[in-house]
Design an enzyme around this catalytic site. Structure first.
Site, mmCIF file in Angstrom:
data_model
loop_
_atom_site.group_PDB
_atom_site.id
_atom_site.type_symbol
_atom_site.label_atom_id
_atom_site.label_comp_id
_atom_site.label_asym_id
_atom_site.label_seq_id
_atom_site.Cartn_x
_atom_site.Cartn_y
_atom_site.Cartn_z
ATOM 1 N N ASN A 1 -2.625 0.347 -4.042
ATOM 2 C CA ASN A 1 -2.798 -0.728 -3.075
ATOM 3 C C ASN A 1 -2.991 -2.014 -3.849
ATOM 4 O OD1 ASN A 1 -5.143 -2.443 -1.586
ATOM 5 N ND2 ASN A 1 -3.766 -1.536 -0.094
ATOM 6 N N HIS B 1 -4.039 7.363 -17.381
ATOM 7 C CA HIS B 1 -5.080 6.411 -17.769
ATOM 8 C C HIS B 1 -4.622 5.504 -18.909
ATOM 9 C CE1 HIS B 1 -8.589 7.056 -15.231
ATOM 10 N NE2 HIS B 1 -8.177 8.312 -15.126
ATOM 11 N N ARG C 1 -3.526 -6.227 -2.880
ATOM 12 C CA ARG C 1 -3.660 -7.110 -1.723
ATOM 13 C C ARG C 1 -4.172 -8.484 -2.150
ATOM 14 N NH1 ARG C 1 -7.430 -3.119 -1.914
ATOM 15 N NH2 ARG C 1 -9.564 -3.857 -2.047
ATOM 16 N N HIS D 1 2.720 12.020 -1.127
ATOM 17 C CA HIS D 1 2.302 13.426 -1.020
ATOM 18 C C HIS D 1 3.482 14.287 -1.472
ATOM 19 C CE1 HIS D 1 -1.374 12.555 1.181
ATOM 20 N NE2 HIS D 1 -0.705 11.768 1.998
ATOM 21 N N HIS E 1 -1.916 7.121 -4.981
ATOM 22 C CA HIS E 1 -2.135 6.029 -4.044
ATOM 23 C C HIS E 1 -2.198 4.727 -4.833
ATOM 24 C CE1 HIS E 1 -5.388 3.274 -2.561
ATOM 25 N NE2 HIS E 1 -4.594 3.260 -1.522
ATOM 26 N N ARG F 1 -0.374 -1.887 13.587
ATOM 27 C CA ARG F 1 0.434 -0.780 14.073
ATOM 28 C C ARG F 1 -0.128 0.541 13.531
ATOM 29 N NH1 ARG F 1 5.023 1.005 11.711
ATOM 30 N NH2 ARG F 1 6.623 1.845 13.100
ATOM 31 N N HIS G 1 -20.353 12.831 1.206
ATOM 32 C CA HIS G 1 -20.746 14.019 1.970
ATOM 33 C C HIS G 1 -20.370 15.312 1.255
ATOM 34 C CE1 HIS G 1 -16.623 13.045 3.204
ATOM 35 N NE2 HIS G 1 -16.471 14.313 3.499
ATOM 36 N N SER H 1 0.866 -1.172 0.000
ATOM 37 C CA SER H 1 0.000 0.000 0.000
ATOM 38 C C SER H 1 0.895 1.211 0.000
ATOM 39 C CB SER H 1 -0.868 -0.033 1.249
ATOM 40 O OG SER H 1 -1.721 1.078 1.262
#
Lengths: 298, 298
Positions: free
Chosen positions: B109, B144, B111, B97, B107, B255, B170, B93
Site C-alpha cells: 500500500n 527483506h 498513499r 493470494h 500486500h 465502493r 487477539h 493498494s
C-alpha cells in the site's frame, strides 16, 4: 434488585445442555467437544464445539461466567459511567452452521450483566436471529411466530431491534431475516426480566429444529453450496468488523478459540458476484428486506 | 510544501500498470478485470481484480484518488485536529493470494494525503509485507534485503513499524514476516519523501517476483492447501477486525467491492487446530517471531 447470578448461571447451563443434546441428535456419530475451564476468581467457561457432522458443518454452543476486574470499553459504550468497574457476566452464545445450504444458519445469545458496587446496575441482553441462504417463507414465518409467542408484547420492539442490529452498513444489507434482540433489559424488574429471558431461551429449539428437520435432506448441488459459502462471507464480515459481542470478546482477553468459534467453517469471497435476476438467490436478497412476517401469514 | 497531487497520482497509476502487467505474465489466459470509475468531484477509482488463475488465485491491485469533503474519524485517530477537513488522497493498494501454498501472500500500500486549507499538512504512508504459509529462509531474506535496499537508512525503523502494525493482538501472533511500513511520513521534506516512496514502490516487483518464480511450480497436496486456507483466516481477521485501511474504507463510503477485494478467495476456520511439533507448519509459526532477517544472512 438484581437476579441472583447463580440462578441465571444454572438456567444458562441447563439450556446449553439441552441445546447440545438436541443438535447432537441430528448426528449419527459426531459429538460436541466438551470442555469445562475454571477461570481465575471463580469464573467458568464451557465451550462446546462440533464440526464435520452430516447435518451440522460446525456449531458452537458456549457458556461463560466471567468475573472481571474492570469492564472493557466495548461493553460500556452506551453506559460510559460503568467503564472500569468490576463486574460479573454470564452468557450463553451459540451459532449453527449447517452443511445443507437449505438449512439456515442461526445464532442465539443470552447474557446477564451485574456491575459490582453500583446499586441496581444489572441487565439482560440477547436474542436469536436466522440467516437463510434460500428464502422459504414457511420457515421464516414459523421462526417469527415462535419468537413472537415467546416475547409476547415485547415482540414488535425486539423484532425491530433485531433488524436494526444485524445490519451490515458497508453492504447496506441486513444479515438475515431477523428474530428478536434486546439489550440493557430490565423491563418489569428482575423477576419479569428473567422470566422473559427464559421464555426466549426455551423458544430457541422449537423455533429452529422444525426448520432443520424440514430442510436437512433437501437435495442440493454445487451451485447452492457455492452460494452458501459466499453468503457466509457476510457473516464473517459482520462478526469480525461489526458485532459488539465479538469485539468485546477480542478485547476481554477471553479464550480466543471460544470467541471465534462462531466463524463459519468455509467461506469464499468473490469479487462483484452477479445475482441473476429472478433466481432463488435473488429471492433471498429480496427476503432480507425487513417486513412484518406475521402479517397475513396464513 | 506539498508534493503535487498529479505527480503522485501519475506515479501510482504507472506503478499499478506495471504490477498488473507483471502479475498477468504469470497467467496463460486470465486477465485483470479493469475498470475506470470517475467519482464525483474529480476523483478516480481504478479497480483491477483477477481471480481463478493458475498461479494467482486472486489478486486486487487498486488505485484510488479520493477528493473528500471531510476526513472520517478512522483516518485522523492520531491527528484529531484534522477531523472533518476536506482532503485529497491518492493510494495504490494491492494484495496477491497465490494458489500454490508455497508462494506467500503479499500486500503493498502506498498513499498520499493532502489536507486542503491546512498549510503544510500532507504525508505519505504505506509499505509492503509478506505472509508465507511455509517459511523459506531464502525467500524471506531476499524480501527483506530488497526492502532494505529501497528504504536505505530508514529500513530498521520501517521494519520495526511493520512488525508492530501487522500484528493480531487477539491471537498474540504476527500476521507474517513483515517488510516495511511507514505512516505520517514527511521526513526530509516533499522531494525526499516522494523519492523514498517511489523507491519502495519500485522495489515491490523485484522483492516479490523471484519468490513467485521459485515456488509457483512446487508440488503440494491437500495438507498444504488446507493449511493455506486455514492461515488465510488470520488474514481475514486482521483485515476486518484490525486494519486501519480497511476500517477507513468501510467508513468512507468507498465502493465496498473494491475495499473488500483484498479478502482471500477461500478461507476456513477450524476450532483448536493442532500444529504438530516439528512440522513445517510449526516452523512457520516460529518464523513469524520478528527478527533481523539480514543478520548473518549468508
Amino acid at each position: 434488585m438484581a437476579v441472583d447470578m447463580h440462578e441465571v448461571r444454572n438456567y444458562f447451563i441447563q439450556l446449553q445442555e439441552s441445546i447440545c443434546a438436541r443438535l447432537e441428535a441430528f448426528e449419527p456419530t459426531m459429538r460436541f467437544l466438551r470442555e469445562d475451564i475454571e477461570t481465575p476468581g471463580g469464573g467458568l467457561s464451557r465451550p462446546r464445539v462440533i464440526a464435520g457432522g452430516e447435518v451440522i458443518e460446525k456449531a458452537a454452543v458456549q457458556f461463560t461466567h466471567s468475573i472481571g476486574a474492570a469492564l472493557p470499553p466495548s461493553a460500556t459504550e452506551r453506559n460510559p459511567h460503568l467503564a472500569g468497574r468490576p463486574f460479573q457476566a454470564a452468557a450463553i452464545s451459540l451459532i449453527v452452521h449447517p452443511l445443507n445450504p437449505y438449512v439456515p444458519t442461526t445464532h442465539m445469545n443470552l447474557r446477564y450483566f451485574v456491575v459490582d458496587g453500583v446499586d441496581g446496575t444489572w441487565y439482560f441482553g440477547g436474542g436469536f436471529d436466522l440467516t437463510p441462504f434460500y428464502a422459504n417463507r414457511q420457515d421464516i414465518v414459523h421462526w417469527h411466530r415462535t419468537a413472537a409467542a415467546a416475547a409476547g408484547e415485547h415482540y414488535p420492539a425486539m423484532k425491530a431491534a433485531c433488524d436494526d442490529y444485524f445490519y451490515l452498513p458497508h453492504r447496506q444489507e441486513p444479515r438475515g431475516v431477523g428474530g428478536v434482540f434486546f439489550d440493557d433489559w430490565t423491563t418489569g424488574g428482575d423477576a419479569a426480566s428473567f422470566a422473559l429471558v427464559q421464555r426466549i431461551g426455551d423458544a430457541f429449539l422449537p423455533a429452529y429444529v422444525p426448520i432443520v428437520e424440514r430442510r436437512k435432506d433437501q437435495p442440493y448441488r454445487e451451485r447452492e453450496r457455492n452460494w452458501q459459502c459466499y453468503r457466509r462471507g457476510r457473516y464473517a464480515e459482520f462478526n469480525l468488523a461489526i458485532d459488539r459481542g465479538t469485539r468485546y470478546g477480542l478485547q476481554s482477553g477471553r479464550r480466543i478459540e471460544s470467541v471465534l468459534a462462531s466463524l463459519p467453517p468455509v467461506v469464499t469471497w468473490e469479487y462483484q458476484r452477479a445475482i441473476p435476476h429472478g433466481s432463488p438467490e435473488a429471492a433471498l436478497m429480496d427476503a432480507l428486506t425487513p417486513r412484518d412476517w406475521l402479517a397475513n401469514a396464513d
